[in-house]
Write a protein that holds these residues in place. Structure first.
Motif, PDB file in Angstrom:
ATOM      1  N   GLY A 160       0.813  -1.206   0.000  1.00  0.00           N
ATOM      2  CA  GLY A 160       0.000   0.000   0.000  1.00  0.00           C
ATOM      3  C   GLY A 160       0.848   1.258   0.000  1.00  0.00           C
ATOM      4  O   GLY A 160       0.565   2.227  -0.730  1.00  0.00           O
ATOM      5  N   VAL A 213      -4.912  -0.144   2.826  1.00  0.00           N
ATOM      6  CA  VAL A 213      -5.340   1.243   2.991  1.00  0.00           C
ATOM      7  C   VAL A 213      -4.461   1.954   4.023  1.00  0.00           C
ATOM      8  O   VAL A 213      -4.121   3.133   3.860  1.00  0.00           O
ATOM      9  CB  VAL A 213      -6.824   1.298   3.393  1.00  0.00           C
ATOM     10  CG1 VAL A 213      -7.250   2.734   3.690  1.00  0.00           C
ATOM     11  CG2 VAL A 213      -7.689   0.707   2.282  1.00  0.00           C
ATOM     12  N   THR A 253      -7.234   2.573  -5.513  1.00  0.00           N
ATOM     13  CA  THR A 253      -6.434   3.524  -4.736  1.00  0.00           C
ATOM     14  C   THR A 253      -6.953   4.961  -4.824  1.00  0.00           C
ATOM     15  O   THR A 253      -7.034   5.652  -3.802  1.00  0.00           O
ATOM     16  CB  THR A 253      -4.957   3.456  -5.170  1.00  0.00           C
ATOM     17  OG1 THR A 253      -4.415   2.191  -4.788  1.00  0.00           O
ATOM     18  CG2 THR A 253      -4.143   4.560  -4.533  1.00  0.00           C
ATOM     19  N   TRP A 280      -6.946  -3.777  -5.185  1.00  0.00           N
ATOM     20  CA  TRP A 280      -6.602  -2.718  -4.234  1.00  0.00           C
ATOM     21  C   TRP A 280      -6.010  -1.513  -4.950  1.00  0.00           C
ATOM     22  O   TRP A 280      -6.404  -0.372  -4.696  1.00  0.00           O
ATOM     23  CB  TRP A 280      -5.607  -3.231  -3.203  1.00  0.00           C
ATOM     24  CG  TRP A 280      -6.136  -4.277  -2.279  1.00  0.00           C
ATOM     25  CD1 TRP A 280      -7.439  -4.469  -1.901  1.00  0.00           C
ATOM     26  CD2 TRP A 280      -5.371  -5.273  -1.597  1.00  0.00           C
ATOM     27  NE1 TRP A 280      -7.526  -5.529  -1.040  1.00  0.00           N
ATOM     28  CE2 TRP A 280      -6.275  -6.040  -0.824  1.00  0.00           C
ATOM     29  CE3 TRP A 280      -4.020  -5.596  -1.548  1.00  0.00           C
ATOM     30  CZ2 TRP A 280      -5.861  -7.111  -0.030  1.00  0.00           C
ATOM     31  CZ3 TRP A 280      -3.598  -6.650  -0.759  1.00  0.00           C
ATOM     32  CH2 TRP A 280      -4.519  -7.393  -0.012  1.00  0.00           C
ATOM     33  N   LEU A 289      -1.387   3.146   2.398  1.00  0.00           N
ATOM     34  CA  LEU A 289      -1.604   4.348   1.597  1.00  0.00           C
ATOM     35  C   LEU A 289      -1.509   5.619   2.447  1.00  0.00           C
ATOM     36  O   LEU A 289      -1.172   6.687   1.935  1.00  0.00           O
ATOM     37  CB  LEU A 289      -2.974   4.303   0.922  1.00  0.00           C
ATOM     38  CG  LEU A 289      -3.183   3.255  -0.180  1.00  0.00           C
ATOM     39  CD1 LEU A 289      -4.633   3.281  -0.647  1.00  0.00           C
ATOM     40  CD2 LEU A 289      -2.249   3.522  -1.360  1.00  0.00           C
ATOM     41  N   GLN A 290      -1.838   5.510   3.732  1.00  0.00           N
ATOM     42  CA  GLN A 290      -1.842   6.678   4.613  1.00  0.00           C
ATOM     43  C   GLN A 290      -0.465   6.967   5.201  1.00  0.00           C
ATOM     44  O   GLN A 290      -0.241   8.064   5.741  1.00  0.00           O
ATOM     45  CB  GLN A 290      -2.838   6.462   5.770  1.00  0.00           C
ATOM     46  CG  GLN A 290      -4.208   5.964   5.356  1.00  0.00           C
ATOM     47  CD  GLN A 290      -4.848   6.800   4.282  1.00  0.00           C
ATOM     48  OE1 GLN A 290      -4.911   8.014   4.396  1.00  0.00           O
ATOM     49  NE2 GLN A 290      -5.328   6.162   3.219  1.00  0.00           N
ATOM     50  N   TRP A 298      -9.701   5.474  -2.253  1.00  0.00           N
ATOM     51  CA  TRP A 298      -9.270   5.548  -0.858  1.00  0.00           C
ATOM     52  C   TRP A 298      -8.562   6.869  -0.576  1.00  0.00           C
ATOM     53  O   TRP A 298      -8.687   7.418   0.525  1.00  0.00           O
ATOM     54  CB  TRP A 298      -8.364   4.366  -0.527  1.00  0.00           C
ATOM     55  CG  TRP A 298      -9.041   3.063  -0.726  1.00  0.00           C
ATOM     56  CD1 TRP A 298      -8.783   2.130  -1.672  1.00  0.00           C
ATOM     57  CD2 TRP A 298     -10.158   2.568   0.040  1.00  0.00           C
ATOM     58  NE1 TRP A 298      -9.649   1.070  -1.556  1.00  0.00           N
ATOM     59  CE2 TRP A 298     -10.503   1.324  -0.517  1.00  0.00           C
ATOM     60  CE3 TRP A 298     -10.877   3.053   1.111  1.00  0.00           C
ATOM     61  CZ2 TRP A 298     -11.546   0.554  -0.015  1.00  0.00           C
ATOM     62  CZ3 TRP A 298     -11.928   2.308   1.621  1.00  0.00           C
ATOM     63  CH2 TRP A 298     -12.249   1.077   1.055  1.00  0.00           C
ATOM     64  N   LYS A 299      -7.857   7.386  -1.545  1.00  0.00           N
ATOM     65  CA  LYS A 299      -7.151   8.648  -1.352  1.00  0.00           C
ATOM     66  C   LYS A 299      -8.107   9.841  -1.306  1.00  0.00           C
ATOM     67  O   LYS A 299      -7.753  10.909  -0.813  1.00  0.00           O
ATOM     68  CB  LYS A 299      -6.117   8.843  -2.465  1.00  0.00           C
ATOM     69  CG  LYS A 299      -4.951   7.864  -2.375  1.00  0.00           C
ATOM     70  CD  LYS A 299      -4.108   7.867  -3.635  1.00  0.00           C
ATOM     71  CE  LYS A 299      -3.416   9.170  -3.846  1.00  0.00           C
ATOM     72  NZ  LYS A 299      -2.506   9.127  -5.022  1.00  0.00           N
ATOM     73  N   ALA A 319     -12.554   1.068   5.366  1.00  0.00           N
ATOM     74  CA  ALA A 319     -11.927  -0.211   5.027  1.00  0.00           C
ATOM     75  C   ALA A 319     -12.163  -1.250   6.114  1.00  0.00           C
ATOM     76  O   ALA A 319     -12.437  -2.423   5.824  1.00  0.00           O
ATOM     77  CB  ALA A 319     -10.427  -0.006   4.796  1.00  0.00           C
ATOM     78  N   PRO A 361     -10.656   6.943   5.357  1.00  0.00           N
ATOM     79  CA  PRO A 361     -10.502   5.680   4.620  1.00  0.00           C
ATOM     80  C   PRO A 361     -10.347   4.454   5.509  1.00  0.00           C
ATOM     81  O   PRO A 361     -10.867   3.389   5.195  1.00  0.00           O
ATOM     82  CB  PRO A 361      -9.243   5.909   3.768  1.00  0.00           C
ATOM     83  CG  PRO A 361      -8.497   6.996   4.488  1.00  0.00           C
ATOM     84  CD  PRO A 361      -9.537   7.872   5.116  1.00  0.00           C
ATOM     85  N   MET A 362      -9.651   4.601   6.652  1.00  0.00           N
ATOM     86  CA  MET A 362      -9.428   3.436   7.504  1.00  0.00           C
ATOM     87  C   MET A 362     -10.712   2.905   8.126  1.00  0.00           C
ATOM     88  O   MET A 362     -10.957   1.693   8.096  1.00  0.00           O
ATOM     89  CB  MET A 362      -8.394   3.753   8.583  1.00  0.00           C
ATOM     90  CG  MET A 362      -6.944   3.648   8.117  1.00  0.00           C
ATOM     91  SD  MET A 362      -6.532   2.031   7.416  1.00  0.00           S
ATOM     92  CE  MET A 362      -6.834   0.971   8.829  1.00  0.00           C
TER      93      MET A 362
END
Length: 350
Positions: free
Chosen positions: A40, A151, A108, A104, A154-155, A111-112, A121, A117-118
């Motif tokens: 991620g 996710v 993306t 996934w 990604l953060q 989620w961005k 998810a 987002p968390m």
């Protein structure tokens, strides 16, 4: 990636040793979550641009189809099953990760763009853990239940990784990991290893839905803690194995065949395997195998299948073609931008 291979090599050994199964439980708490968090993190720049979509297809979708195709023939031979069908909707051993990574990464941008987002998810993952009707196609149960780790990646930003690399964190990680092993040893006769695989619903695990949801959240928390402990021990400086990280996908896909071959040909039934030192030897062999499969020699041989260029398959970028035409000299100044004029060269007299 080395831990992934060792975990697969340990699977047939864990039944005869409580210690081996406790180590298996401990490893499966974090080794795939850590791998997915990193995946991620490395997907943060994905925005769905044409070149990114092309890389997603050639680097994830095409290897999945190719390895699944080869794997089917391999299992026809190894399992003496000449009628085995090509189930591309049903990923073979360990190939579920490519399906998950494709989905996934494709989502993306969504989620961005979300504010939280968390929680979203986690909500999807918990809902999947109590929904038995999801089915096995594309292994969507695992895709949904491992989604929060992707996710989370990604953060993350570089300074988050620096937090877990502090000296104090490395020291804390030692007792936390030991406590995790003790708890895993206690849990061996009381817990099904399928909880760590995240491929079944609560109903399929034979527990009420609320128990399945609680277990998922508990394992998610344990996965985060153990992933932080693992990352705290990752060296900061370049080591001899640092460059091998570029070949981890090769190791992941290619190790499927020796691992499955060892099971289909009953290598674990040999007498020497029962000795405690044999488990150490198998662990070392698995680590060496995964390391070798990451080396440039292996990646060079199998690049045509795992990282094909496939320029013929995609339309050429119109903007790149335009820039190329503008930079190419032609008759009558055709290669220059419209309206541009070259200043006449001065003569010596001028």
């Amino acid at each position: 990636m080395v831990l992934v291979g060792i975990g697969h090599a340990w699977d047939p050994l864990r039944h005869d040793s409580r210690t081996a199964e406790a180590l298996y439980f401990l490893m499966y708490t974090f080794h795939m979550p850590a791998f997915i968090v990193i995946s991620g993190y490395l997907s943060r720049s994905f925005e769905g641009k044409p070149n990114q979509v092309k890389r997603l297809i050639t680097g994830v979708a095409v290897p999945y189809v190719a390895i699944q195709f080869v794997y089917t023939f391999f299992m026809r031979w190894a399992n003496d099953d000449p009628d085995r069908e090509f189930h591309f909707q049903n990923p073979g051993f360990a190939l579920w990760f490519l399906v998950a990574l494709f989905l996934w990464r494709l989502t993306t941008p969504i989620w961005k763009s979300l504010r939280w987002p968390m929680p979203v998810a986690l909500g999807i993952a918990v809902a999947a853990s109590v929904t038995p009707s999801i089915g096995s196609d594309l292994n969507l149960m695992r895709v949904a239940q491992f989604l929060p780790f992707f996710v989370l990646g990604l953060q993350l930003r570089p300074h988050h990784f620096q937090l877990v690399k502090r000296k104090r964190m490395r020291h804390i990680a030692v007792p936390v990991t030991l406590a995790g092993f003790v708890f895993a040893y206690w849990a061996v006769p009381r817990m099904n290893k399928a909880w760590f695989l995240h491929d079944k619903s609560a109903e399929e695990m034979g527990v009420p839905s609320w128990v399945g949801a609680v277990m998922y959240l508990a394992l998610f928390g344990c996965g985060l803690v153990m992933t932080a402990c693992f990352l705290s021990w990752v060296p900061r400086r370049h080591m001899w194995f640092t460059a091998l990280g570029a070949g981890t996908l090769y190791a992941y896909l290619l190790h499927i065949f020796p691992i499955q071959g060892s099971r289909q040909f009953d290598w674990y039934d040999m007498d020497w395997v029962d000795h405690p030192l044999s488990r150490v030897a198998i662990t070392v062999l698995a680590g060496v195998m995964m390391t070798v499969l990451c080396t440039p020699w292996v990646t060079k041989v199998f690049r045509f299948m795992i990282e094909p260029r496939m320029e013929w398959f995609f339309k050429r970028d119109a903007a790149a073609l335009a820039r190329q035409r503008e930079g190419t000299p032609g008759a009558g100044g055709a290669g220059r931008p419209s309206g541009s004029h070259r200043r006449p060269r001065k003569t010596p007299r001028e």
